[in-house]
Motif scaffolding. Structure first.
Motif, mmCIF file in Angstrom:
data_model
loop_
_atom_site.group_PDB
_atom_site.id
_atom_site.type_symbol
_atom_site.label_atom_id
_atom_site.label_comp_id
_atom_site.label_asym_id
_atom_site.label_seq_id
_atom_site.Cartn_x
_atom_site.Cartn_y
_atom_site.Cartn_z
ATOM 1 N N LYS A 1 63.693 17.541 18.682
ATOM 2 C CA LYS A 1 64.100 17.149 19.939
ATOM 3 C C LYS A 1 64.136 18.305 20.986
ATOM 4 N N GLY A 2 63.778 17.713 22.084
ATOM 5 C CA GLY A 2 63.570 18.983 23.335
ATOM 6 C C GLY A 2 63.988 18.245 24.528
ATOM 7 N N PRO A 3 63.820 18.820 25.710
ATOM 8 C CA PRO A 3 64.009 18.165 27.082
ATOM 9 C C PRO A 3 63.399 17.219 27.277
ATOM 10 N N ASN A 4 63.714 16.099 28.098
ATOM 11 C CA ASN A 4 62.997 15.246 28.657
ATOM 12 C C ASN A 4 61.824 15.708 29.713
ATOM 13 N N TYR A 5 60.814 15.082 29.736
ATOM 14 C CA TYR A 5 59.743 15.554 30.803
ATOM 15 C C TYR A 5 58.627 15.018 31.221
ATOM 16 N N GLU B 1 67.225 21.311 23.208
ATOM 17 C CA GLU B 1 67.529 19.996 23.054
ATOM 18 C C GLU B 1 69.114 20.060 23.456
ATOM 19 N N THR B 2 69.782 21.038 23.376
ATOM 20 C CA THR B 2 71.301 21.077 23.934
ATOM 21 C C THR B 2 71.288 20.770 25.455
ATOM 22 N N THR B 3 70.640 21.766 26.221
ATOM 23 C CA THR B 3 70.674 21.556 27.858
ATOM 24 C C THR B 3 69.793 20.281 28.061
ATOM 25 N N GLY B 4 68.948 19.889 27.305
ATOM 26 C CA GLY B 4 68.208 18.728 27.683
ATOM 27 C C GLY B 4 68.848 17.427 27.796
ATOM 28 N N ALA B 5 69.914 17.516 26.659
ATOM 29 C CA ALA B 5 70.770 16.312 26.560
ATOM 30 C C ALA B 5 72.078 16.219 27.343
#
Length: 240
Positions: free
Chosen positions: A113-117, A206-210
């Motif tokens: 899982k990672g940031p949306n982009y 993942e954390t900041t992206g969420a």
């Protein structure tokens, strides 16, 4: 329970392309090399550490079949995340909901899982620049056209990342609110910028992206126990 405060984001819709070639030659010997502008479809890359030799397979939370294929061409919109805000309880209080992080399978088959982009590739060989814009196509609403009045999408922690030097990074909005039915410019590559593949990501992991993409809903909005959705149009233009 409101099963449904969900944003289904419709992806990559408009891309203006250039056609042609630019040559690069060796000097006085008989050894030559001509660079032709690219045109193959570029696969999505890892938003945590983009490596063109290691594409990933993103999950589209709105379509089990997966995200649409990129536009291809020498100036291309390769991928844009869909956003899912989950199942939420009906409330009469002002609420802020957050888009879930982007799920994907990396090059080695590991689920992450990672940031949306949003991913853009420029292999025209002209370094002419480009412009990326986005438009929200109407308010969140149910299948019966019941609107979630006053709902507002807000993007935070926006930044460009690539395997290339930051010297070539396009400029991008770190934060922006989406007006309804109005296209806004969110990233610009001026001349000699935005060459190669660049990811416009929201958050760094993942954390900041969420926490980076918010949906604010007023408590006074009338809510039904139904699915709410809207669509976004991302547009890539060949003029900065």
């Amino acid at each position: 329970m409101l099963k449904n405060n969900q944003l289904f984001s419709f992806l990559l819709l408009t891309c203006l392309l250039f056609v042609g070639a630019t040559a690069v030659h060796a000097d006085d010997s008989d050894t030559h090399m001509n660079y032709q502008r690219g045109g193959a479809i570029v696969k999505p890359l890892d938003p945590l550490q983009p490596d063109p030799t290691k594409p990933v397979v993103p999950v589209d939370p709105t379509d089990p079949a997966g995200p649409p294929v990129g536009t291809g061409g020498s100036l291309s919109l390769d991928f844009a995340s869909s956003f899912q805000f989950g199942n939420q309880a009906i409330s009469t209080k002002d609420k802020t909901y957050y888009a879930l992080a982007q799920e994907y399978t990396d090059f080695d088959g590991t689920k992450k899982k990672g940031p949306n982009y949003v991913q853009v590739t420029d292999v025209r060989g002209t370094a002419a620049g480009w412009e990326l814009s986005v438009k929200q196509n109407g308010q969140f609403q149910t299948a019966e056209a019941q609107e979630l009045k006053g709902a507002e999408l807000i993007f935070n922690q926006g930044a460009m990342i690539s395997n290339l030097s930051n010297t070539y990074a396009p400029s991008a909005n770190t934060t922006f609110d989406l007006p309804l039915d109005a296209e806004i410019n969110v990233a610009t590559a001026n001349t000699d910028k935005g060459i190669g593949t660049w990811l416009y990501r929201f958050g760094t992991n993942e954390t900041t992206g969420a926490q980076a993409i918010q949906l604010k809903v007023p408590g006074k909005s009338v809510k039904y126990a139904k699915k709410y959705q809207t669509s976004l149009t991302w547009t890539l233009k060949d003029v900065p």
